[in-house]
Design an enzyme around this catalytic site. Structure first.
Site, PDB file in Angstrom:
ATOM      1  N   THR A 102       0.837  -1.197   0.000  1.00 44.14           N
ATOM      2  CA  THR A 102       0.000   0.000   0.000  1.00 44.14           C
ATOM      3  C   THR A 102       0.874   1.251   0.000  1.00 44.14           C
ATOM      4  O   THR A 102       1.809   1.362   0.781  1.00 44.14           O
ATOM      5  CB  THR A 102      -0.958   0.063   1.212  1.00 44.14           C
ATOM      6  N   VAL A 103       0.543   2.164  -0.890  1.00 46.17           N
ATOM      7  CA  VAL A 103       1.274   3.442  -0.888  1.00 46.17           C
ATOM      8  C   VAL A 103       0.984   4.218   0.393  1.00 46.17           C
ATOM      9  O   VAL A 103       1.752   5.098   0.766  1.00 46.17           O
ATOM     10  CB  VAL A 103       0.918   4.329  -2.106  1.00 46.17           C
ATOM     11  N   ASP A 104      -0.109   3.882   1.076  1.00 48.49           N
ATOM     12  CA  ASP A 104      -0.476   4.621   2.287  1.00 48.49           C
ATOM     13  C   ASP A 104       0.431   4.315   3.478  1.00 48.49           C
ATOM     14  O   ASP A 104       0.447   5.070   4.444  1.00 48.49           O
ATOM     15  CB  ASP A 104      -1.932   4.322   2.667  1.00 48.49           C
ATOM     16  N   ARG A 119      -5.602   9.621   2.860  1.00 49.41           N
ATOM     17  CA  ARG A 119      -6.899   9.986   3.444  1.00 49.41           C
ATOM     18  C   ARG A 119      -6.776  10.136   4.956  1.00 49.41           C
ATOM     19  O   ARG A 119      -7.358  11.023   5.549  1.00 49.41           O
ATOM     20  CB  ARG A 119      -7.935   8.884   3.162  1.00 49.41           C
TER      21      ARG A 119
END
Lengths: 421, 421
Positions: free
Chosen positions: A142-144, A192
């Protein structure tokens, strides 16, 4: 006895290096023909398993599989599809087991983020309860960068390198223009809930190469007065500044900054795009000319400037997943464990999926400066080895990378029964 | 006799390779110490000449000057500052000549686009009329690629390579997600009047690697029905598509598409950002999920993925400008002349500035497909050699390029008289 086959699927938003993990899974499985038969990939992630739409990766050439190492996107298709809870839709899980049983699948490799870890965990539990044990291993992606336990998530470091580099290049641009024109550059990046990607923008500035950068993290409630005062101060001092803003920045009341009450000609609320909101605010309140950019998909697909460390990680977690499964591991996620920052040392570990699923890792408080607008030295020590090193794809005569295109030949259906995912 | 000094300035929006031309000017002048004394750069472009704020490039090391070859931005600062016409403000031109005379400047190298070519032309005429002849040579530079006569403008090819590559990478992303999520990716690129940069997005698709791409050119009045029908058809056929949109796209009534009547909470018109307008239109009218990105400065500062051809061009035009001046040339722009597409052959030429100034080169009609949404084979033949080849900057241990940072030491003022530009 013919060994059982393996299932591999890609889930959620793609990264520049998710295919590196796919490459590692397939190449490692090939090195253990006595333990793993074929590797079947789900077409469009787990949806492919539910609909019995499997891809036979053994039909690809070794060269095509090797080229996945330098190819962005999700080679077998990804999906945004969260399986419901067992209680809500047990039929989905039973269908998965049914498909796996029909295709003699003994290993389940799921390459994704938080939601996927949860799915992987449930599959591991249910399959055992249903008398068809599958070794379910989660491959982080995940890039998050918000998966717990692991030091970082493959995909993040390349997005971080892209954002650091883009922030540096755009800052040099606005610095060049600032005497008579644009003074502030606003750069919107993903995130987010966690500011990991925005934090990378801070790496464009070093003691030898100071660049005025103001970062807006989702972890820090937006304070308009403090923000504008900071921008004004940076422009007064340096003549210009750059703002790196996470898409998920919120006001103190919890409202997204991007939801700024703008309406279109029909009175509809206009969502999306925090960069133009921030740019307009700076121009409106400070009278400073701005430019703004939104990286969107570019930051998670820029394989051309992937981090070499990230590529190494992504390959290692894919290989380790297969090795764990061969060793009989189940209900695990492969992790990256850091033992030293400089020189950077890391090794592969694993953690039970029950410790991973549905937990989000935010930026530690000591990674954000006291004023809320920058990154600390601790954050720099964390980020530095992740963005170090390049890993260029081969380029062709047409001036663009030779990214792999697979045949993605289907596995013949055995059940051939309809299933509406 | 000590040879006269040279003046060099950077003007207008920067490019990934404008410093390559600066490097060439300085290095070439150094090779002719009998013909050219020092090279003085204008701090922040022509404004530096008007305010007698000159930079002594001889104070930089050879290594620092060489590093300009791989450094984006404008190393000496650029400006958006258009000199008024001779009739309106003769004092500005007289001031330039006054500064040049004081600093014994015999060559005027101006590195910019259309407006700059006009300035350069006026300087060449006036200086002669004032009894202080300067050899004024224009060095072309613009990502917009809209200067006439020359086959292309240095800076454009790198922006084109960036846009082609970014379109390819983002298209692979949306293709991966399209089964269950986003179907259309919208990418906004520069180009107020000419669609040269948007055209480059079309290079992401080839016969071997077909990618559904719909391009919106400023040269083609926007037809909403035709556009939406085309997007719908591409998504039906391929499951996804990418839209590359020029910032300058207009409706048939001449109104910018970006000016879509959106207002903020205070009733102010919201300008800027055609990508969100197009994305909203697609979602609103077709119900297709979209993502959008705005490249802004990134496309003209992405030195990390500059075109090798562009770097070669940018160096060649800088070197030729000095050689032209040494040979006594005046009121000229250096041009790039193409003699063959494949294998690509080109040479340096020159054209009188009176043929250049204030003329814009749009995309030829035969570069845009009949439907208005794509590029023709003629356009591909034009673009192919321009985006071919990479020219990576050296990267440091911090994971980012070693971009040059000059001292930019000032030349001691001689006039020391105030001038308000």
């Amino acid at each position: 006895m013919t060994p059982q086959n393996a299932f591999y699927a890609q889930s959620g938003g793609v990264t520049a290096v998710i295919n590196v993990s796919a490459c590692a899974v397939i190449e490692t499985a090939h090195r253990h023909p006595d333990k793993i038969g074929k590797v079947y990939a789900g077409r469009n992630g787990i949806v492919g398993a539910l609909t019995e739409d499997l891809i036979d990766t053994s039909r690809e050439s070794d060269a095509a599989i090797a080229a996945l190492r330098h190819t962005p996107g999700a080679a077998f298709g990804s999906c945004r599809y969260k399986l419901k809870s067992l209680e809500e839709n047990r039929a989905q899980y039973e269908r998965l087991i049914e498909v796996f049983r029909a295709h003699n699948i003994g290993c389940f490799f799921y390459n994704g983020g938080n939601d996927s870890a949860d799915t992987c965990h449930k599959v591991s539990q249910l399959s055992e309860a249903m008398g068809f044990p599958i070794r379910a291993i989660h491959i982080p992606k995940t890039v998050d960068n918000d998966l717990p336990v692991t030091d970082c998530c493959p995909g993040y470091a390349s997005a971080a390198k892209y954002v650091a580099l883009s922030t540096l290049e755009a800052s040099m641009d606005v610095a060049s223009m600032s005497a008579t024109s644009t003074k502030v550059f606003v750069f919107e990046v993903m995130g987010r809930h966690a500011g990991w990607i925005a934090a990378a923008g801070g790496m464009a500035s070093t003691s030898e190469r100071p660049v005025p950068i103001v970062i807006l993290f989702p972890e820090v409630p937006f304070d308009q007065d403090a923000f504008l005062a900071r921008v004004k101060a940076e422009v007064s001092k340096h003549g210009y500044c750059s703002v790196v803003v996470s898409e998920g920045v919120r006001r103190a009341d919890g409202k997204f900054l991007a939801d700024a009450g703008y309406t279109d000609a029909f009175g509809h609320t206009q969502l999306g795009g925090v960069a133009p909101v921030v740019a307009r605010m700076i121009y409106g309140e400070l009278g400073l000319r701005t430019h703004w950019a939104v990286a969107d998909y570019l930051q998670r697909s820029a394989r051309h400037i992937a981090s070499h460390t990230d590529v190494e990680h992504a390959y290692a977690v894919g290989r380790a997943a297969v090795e764990l499964a061969i060793a009989g591991g189940n209900a695990l996620m492969v992790t990256i464990e850091r033992s030293a920052d400089d020189p950077y040392r890391w090794e592969i570990g694993s953690a039970p999926l029950e410790e991973i699923a549905n937990r989000e890792k935010h930026m530690p408080a000591d990674f954000i400066t006291a004023d809320g607008f920058g990154i600390t030295d601790a954050c720099r020590r964390y980020l530095q080895p992740l963005i170090r090193g390049e890993d260029y794809p081969p380029f062709a005569e047409d001036g663009l990378p030779r990214y792999a295109r697979l045949q993605n030949a289907p596995v013949e259906k055995i059940l051939n029964t309809p299933f509406e995912p």
